[in-house]
Design a protein around this motif. Structure first.
Motif, PDB file in Angstrom:
ATOM      1  N   THR A   1     -18.947  -0.291   2.095  1.00  0.00           N
ATOM      2  CA  THR A   1     -19.443  -1.477   2.780  1.00  0.00           C
ATOM      3  C   THR A   1     -20.404  -2.232   1.877  1.00  0.00           C
ATOM      4  O   THR A   1     -20.678  -3.402   2.091  1.00  0.00           O
TER       5      THR A   1
ATOM      6  N   TYR B   1     -10.955  -5.382   3.472  1.00  0.00           N
ATOM      7  CA  TYR B   1     -10.745  -5.711   4.880  1.00  0.00           C
ATOM      8  C   TYR B   1     -11.917  -6.566   5.328  1.00  0.00           C
ATOM      9  O   TYR B   1     -13.065  -6.107   5.256  1.00  0.00           O
TER      10      TYR B   1
ATOM     11  N   PRO C   1      -8.969   7.199  -1.057  1.00  0.00           N
ATOM     12  CA  PRO C   1      -8.520   6.650   0.230  1.00  0.00           C
ATOM     13  C   PRO C   1      -9.437   6.982   1.409  1.00  0.00           C
ATOM     14  O   PRO C   1      -9.393   6.301   2.422  1.00  0.00           O
ATOM     15  N   GLN C   2     -10.258   8.016   1.299  1.00  0.00           N
ATOM     16  CA  GLN C   2     -11.069   8.408   2.459  1.00  0.00           C
ATOM     17  C   GLN C   2     -12.362   7.594   2.574  1.00  0.00           C
ATOM     18  O   GLN C   2     -13.021   7.620   3.597  1.00  0.00           O
ATOM     19  N   ARG C   3     -12.734   6.926   1.466  1.00  0.00           N
ATOM     20  CA  ARG C   3     -14.069   6.348   1.456  1.00  0.00           C
ATOM     21  C   ARG C   3     -14.079   4.857   1.770  1.00  0.00           C
ATOM     22  O   ARG C   3     -13.342   4.100   1.157  1.00  0.00           O
ATOM     23  N   HIS C   4     -14.877   4.453   2.724  1.00  0.00           N
ATOM     24  CA  HIS C   4     -15.026   3.038   3.050  1.00  0.00           C
ATOM     25  C   HIS C   4     -16.272   2.499   2.371  1.00  0.00           C
ATOM     26  O   HIS C   4     -17.371   2.969   2.643  1.00  0.00           O
TER      27      HIS C   4
ATOM     28  N   SER D   1      -8.332  -2.489  -1.726  1.00  0.00           N
ATOM     29  CA  SER D   1      -8.053  -3.303  -0.539  1.00  0.00           C
ATOM     30  C   SER D   1      -9.373  -3.759   0.051  1.00  0.00           C
ATOM     31  O   SER D   1     -10.319  -2.980   0.118  1.00  0.00           O
TER      32      SER D   1
ATOM     33  N   ARG E   1       0.846  -1.204   0.000  1.00  0.00           N
ATOM     34  CA  ARG E   1       0.000   0.000   0.000  1.00  0.00           C
ATOM     35  C   ARG E   1       0.875   1.246   0.000  1.00  0.00           C
ATOM     36  O   ARG E   1       0.553   2.231  -0.660  1.00  0.00           O
TER      37      ARG E   1
ATOM     38  N   TYR F   1     -15.123  -3.989   4.905  1.00  0.00           N
ATOM     39  CA  TYR F   1     -15.204  -2.871   3.959  1.00  0.00           C
ATOM     40  C   TYR F   1     -14.105  -2.941   2.911  1.00  0.00           C
ATOM     41  O   TYR F   1     -13.138  -3.694   3.052  1.00  0.00           O
TER      42      TYR F   1
ATOM     43  N   GLU G   1     -11.683  -0.459   0.130  1.00  0.00           N
ATOM     44  CA  GLU G   1     -11.143   0.892  -0.010  1.00  0.00           C
ATOM     45  C   GLU G   1     -10.307   0.941  -1.286  1.00  0.00           C
ATOM     46  O   GLU G   1      -9.505   0.043  -1.522  1.00  0.00           O
TER      47      GLU G   1
END
Ligand code: GDP
Ligand code: MG
Length: 517
Positions: free
Chosen positions: A102, A135, A97-100, A133, A16, A90, A92
């Motif tokens: 779901t 998670y 980069p700021q937004r998750h 990415s 990353r 979630y 990304e």
């Protein structure tokens, strides 16, 4: 196992960092590519062979665009990060980069939109990767790369070179892993469910058709119909397990088939690859740090943002300039010695050139004496006349005195110019550089005016009060000056003005000798 998991987590984090720093590997990097040193898993295969589907079932989530025809048009670098059970799953994107995310259907839409942003809504492909990415508590730590499928012919809207373009792109992604000995290649056979009744793929799966070092893994993904019917991943996995468990052909291989087994296999293999590569990755990171440090030294260190720290930086820079200037003046760097030259050569030479021959010619002496004393005949000596002569002579020193101040000023100004140029720290800040130069020159200008006033005052002081001793010494000096061969008058002047060959000492000495009387 726990340490290995954290190892893969570490590699994912490094990856990353590479993404954030724009290191996507390749030879066009200014620095050694860390990306190239990191292991990852890339899928290679024909178009619509089920690559995206395989990756999706490894992840255990629906989020990749799938279907018939060319669907994957940019490489997708997919990092799976396991998080603790119960935590929110979630996704990304590297470019957001700021937004998750779901909702994984939005992930799929963003992949499509982001692909279109680069390629337009055509069937074109682009080698610029999308970084995603995921998670989740249900994934193993892995980096996967989904690539456009290999194709043989261009379809409408695609350039003729498409087959070659895709092959080149795929090759560039697997280049660092291209694997003639089959050590790093895992064979995956999809669509087992679509085989003609009465045939099976055992020759491939048991390694008889195409031998690889690792065993082949058979997979049954969801069909297009399953997808249309919204069969979810959990059901799909159960169906796949059931398929192998109940298949008369594959039941004996069931424990080594299917997406879940493939995921474990890949993760385990990646662990061993990372373990083997850790030393070289560490040394590469250290090398990169060294390279970046020296680049940073070249560019200059970052500057603080708050006013106090900035002021400190400015003062540091002023001090650096000051230090160099002082070295020029006091020694260590050349140039300051020229000031010595001004007093030692230039000033005495100028004094020697003063027109005392004319001023003290018999004719002029007569004129001045008679003008000063008027019609009164003098009894002993023409005192007023002498005084005039001396005053007139001493005031000739004003010119060389002022010129000396100018000459020293010129040397100092030149030293300022040199010091500014030699101050490496200032090179980064051209406007501070010119401000410091401006301030230094302004001060020098002021000092020049003050020194000129001071030296003139000194000359005036000399001429305004003459001691008795001066007059007592005068006849002796004239007599001594009368020796043959020399120029009596100029020697007399030189001696009178410079008894010890030191003009500075002379003024001071005269002043102090005067105060003794
Ligand atoms: P890609 O182009 O290699 O990424 O292939 P996709 O994953 O987009 O799959 C292409 C099509 O094949 C999709 O409609 C999938 O539903 C279908 N498909 C993929 N794998 C299988 C499988 O194992 N069985 C069946 N029946 N269909 C599959
Ligand atoms: Mg695909």
């Amino acid at each position: 196992m726990a340490t290995m998991d954290s190892l893969i987590g570490l590699v994912n984090r490094i990856q990353r960092a590479c993404t954030a720093l724009g290191d996507f590997g390749g030879d066009d990097q200014a620095f050694s590519s860390l990306w190239d040193a990191l292991p990852s898993v890339a899928v290679v295969g024909g178009q619509s062979s089920g690559k995206s589907s395989v990756l999706e079932s490894i992840v255990g989530r629906d989020f990749l665009p799938r279907g018939s025809g060319i669907v994957t048009r940019r490489p997708l670098v997919l990092q799976l990060q396991q998080i603790e059970e119960g935590q929110q799953e979630y996704a990304e994107f590297g470019h957001l980069p700021q937004r998750h995310f779901t909702d994984f259907s939005l992930v799929r839409k963003e992949i499509q939109d982001e692909t279109d942003r680069i390629t337009g809504k055509t069937k074109q492909i682009s080698p610029v990767p999308i970084h995603l990415s995921i998670y989740s508590p249900y994934v193993v730590n892995l980096t996967l790369i989904d690539l456009p499928g290999l194709t043989k012919v261009a379809i409408e809207g695609q350039p003729e070179s498409i087959a070659q373009d895709i092959e080149d792109m795929v090759r560039s992604y697997v280049e660092k892993e291209v694997d003639p000995s089959g050590e790093r290649t895992f064979g995956v056979l999809t669509k087992l469910d679509l085989m003609d009744k009465g045939t099976n793929a055992l020759d491939v799966l048991e390694g008889r058709s195409y031998r690889l070092q690792h065993p082949w893994v058979g997979i049954v993904n969801r069909s297009q119909l399953d997808i249309n019917k919204n069969i979810d991943m959990i059901d799909a996995r159960r169906n796949e397990r059931e398929y192998f468990a109940t298949s008369p052909d594959y039941a004996h291989l069931a424990s080594k088939m299917g997406s879940e087994y493939l995921a474990k296999l890949l993760s385990g293999h990646l662990e061993s690859v990372i373990r083997a590569r850790i030393p070289s990755i560490t040394s590469l990171i250290n090398k990169s740090i060294d390279e970046l440090e020296s680049e940073l030294d070249h560019l200059g260190r970052p500057i603080a943002v708050d006013a106090g720290a900035q002021l400190y930086t400015i003062l540091e820079l002023c001090r650096a300039f000051d230090r160099i200037f002082k070295e020029h003046l006091d020694g260590g760097r050349p140039g300051g010695d020229r000031i010595y030259g001004v007093f030692d050569n230039q000033l005495p030479a100028a004094l020697r050139k003063l027109p005392f021959d004319r001023h003290l010619s018999l004719q002029n002496v007569k004129k001045i004496v008679s003008e000063a004393d008027g019609y009164q005949p003098h009894l002993i000596a023409p005192e007023q006349g002498y005084r005039r002569l001396i005053e007139g002579s001493v005031s000739y020193f004003r010119g060389p005195a002022e010129a000396t101040a100018d000459a020293v000023h010129f040397v100092l100004k030149e030293l300022v110019r040199k010091s500014i140029g030699e101050c490496q720290e200032l090179k980064r800040f051209p406007s501070l550089q010119s401000t410091i130069a401006g301030a230094a020159n302004e001060s020098l200008e002021k000092f020049r005016d003050e020194s000129k006033k001071t030296v003139i005052r000194l000359v005036d002081m000399e001429s305004s009060y003459l001691t008795v001793e001066f007059f007592r010494r005068l006849p002796q000096e004239v007599e001594r000056a009368g020796n043959p061969g020399g120029n009596p008058r100029s020697q007399e002047v030189e001696k009178a003005g410079n008894p010890r060959g030191n003009p500075r000492g002379n003024l001071r000495e005269k002043l102090s000798s005067r105060s003794n009387h």
